[in-house]
Write a protein that holds these residues in place. Structure first.
Motif, mmCIF file in Angstrom:
data_model
loop_
_atom_site.group_PDB
_atom_site.id
_atom_site.type_symbol
_atom_site.label_atom_id
_atom_site.label_comp_id
_atom_site.label_asym_id
_atom_site.label_seq_id
_atom_site.Cartn_x
_atom_site.Cartn_y
_atom_site.Cartn_z
ATOM 1 N N VAL A 119 14.114 -35.064 54.933
ATOM 2 C CA VAL A 119 14.137 -35.835 56.171
ATOM 3 C C VAL A 119 13.535 -35.024 57.318
ATOM 4 N N SER A 159 10.260 -36.258 59.369
ATOM 5 C CA SER A 159 10.412 -36.570 60.785
ATOM 6 C C SER A 159 9.658 -35.596 61.683
ATOM 7 N N THR A 171 9.064 -42.179 61.617
ATOM 8 C CA THR A 171 10.244 -42.637 62.353
ATOM 9 C C THR A 171 11.419 -42.713 61.381
ATOM 10 N N HIS A 172 12.631 -42.820 61.936
ATOM 11 C CA HIS A 172 13.808 -42.924 61.069
ATOM 12 C C HIS A 172 13.766 -44.206 60.240
ATOM 13 N N GLU A 217 18.908 -45.819 58.529
ATOM 14 C CA GLU A 217 18.369 -45.055 59.652
ATOM 15 C C GLU A 217 19.390 -44.048 60.156
ATOM 16 N N SER A 267 19.362 -41.053 57.988
ATOM 17 C CA SER A 267 18.182 -40.250 58.303
ATOM 18 C C SER A 267 18.427 -39.416 59.565
ATOM 19 N N ARG A 268 19.000 -40.030 60.583
ATOM 20 C CA ARG A 268 19.306 -39.309 61.830
ATOM 21 C C ARG A 268 20.302 -38.181 61.576
ATOM 22 N N LEU A 324 18.534 -35.269 59.942
ATOM 23 C CA LEU A 324 17.705 -34.544 60.909
ATOM 24 C C LEU A 324 18.578 -33.672 61.808
#
Length: 195
Positions: free
Chosen positions: A137, A141, A147-148, A159, A162-163, A166
């Motif tokens: 990820v 990114s 993008t997510h 999403e 994913s955030r 990160l």
């Protein structure tokens, strides 16, 4: 004017005709750049080399689908390599869809001063220490600009997951890249005072 356009056009035509010298030329032309991409995504040199070879096999098998007027050859090959690496990471790691609320995610700042102290190879070694999913990820990114939403679609995760990955990558990198806290004694502290 792109000076490489003519030689690349010849290589593409040769590869479409399944000519070995053209395939070898294309491989040599993009070898170093694509290997660096594979090293970024995969934890071991062996896996990176395997992804490189699988990726180039896909390039040669699908070169007839490539259209020069639609985009640059290097970008097309790079997309194949990134997707190949993602597939290999999926085989190595299973993602857990973490239920994380966006408010729970702290955005961690990694000081540019710390990043400037490291050479690219040193930074790559630190990124490779991250867990597979988190590393993947982070690469998608930060290094590749996805993008997510795009990351979620490619990796079949939400999403918010994913955030979270990160954020976790930034936290772990900050810890890995931060210099250890050493208390420095003043020179006079070590001198024994007479009684």
């Amino acid at each position: 004017m792109n000076l490489f356009a003519k030689p690349q056009s010849r290589l593409i035509k040769g590869c479409k005709a399944n000519e070995r010298p053209a395939q070898e030329g294309l491989y040599k032309l993009f070898y170093a750049e694509m290997l660096r991409i594979c090293y970024r995504y995969l934890k071991s040199d062996q896996l990176a080399n395997e992804a490189l070879n699988i990726g180039f096999l896909k390039v040669f098998q699908n070169i007839t689908l490539y259209e020069e007027q639609k985009g640059e050859l290097g970008a097309w090959i790079r997309t194949i390599m990134v997707r190949t690496c993602i597939d290999m990471v999926r085989q190595e790691t299973r993602f857990n869809d973490l239920k994380t609320e966006l408010e729970d995610i702290d955005d961690v700042f990694v000081s540019p001063a710390i990043l400037n102290k490291l050479y690219a190879d040193d930074l790559l070694k630190q990124i490779r220490l991250l867990p597979h999913a988190t590393q993947l990820v982070f690469n998608l990114s930060v290094l590749d600009g996805y993008t997510h939403k795009e990351i979620g679609e490619q990796l079949h995760i939400s999403e918010s997951t994913s955030r979270w990955h990160l954020s976790e990558a930034k936290k772990q990198l900050r810890t890995l890249l931060s210099p250890p806290n050493k208390s420095i004694n003043s020179p006079t502290e070590n001198i024994k005072k007479p009684k």
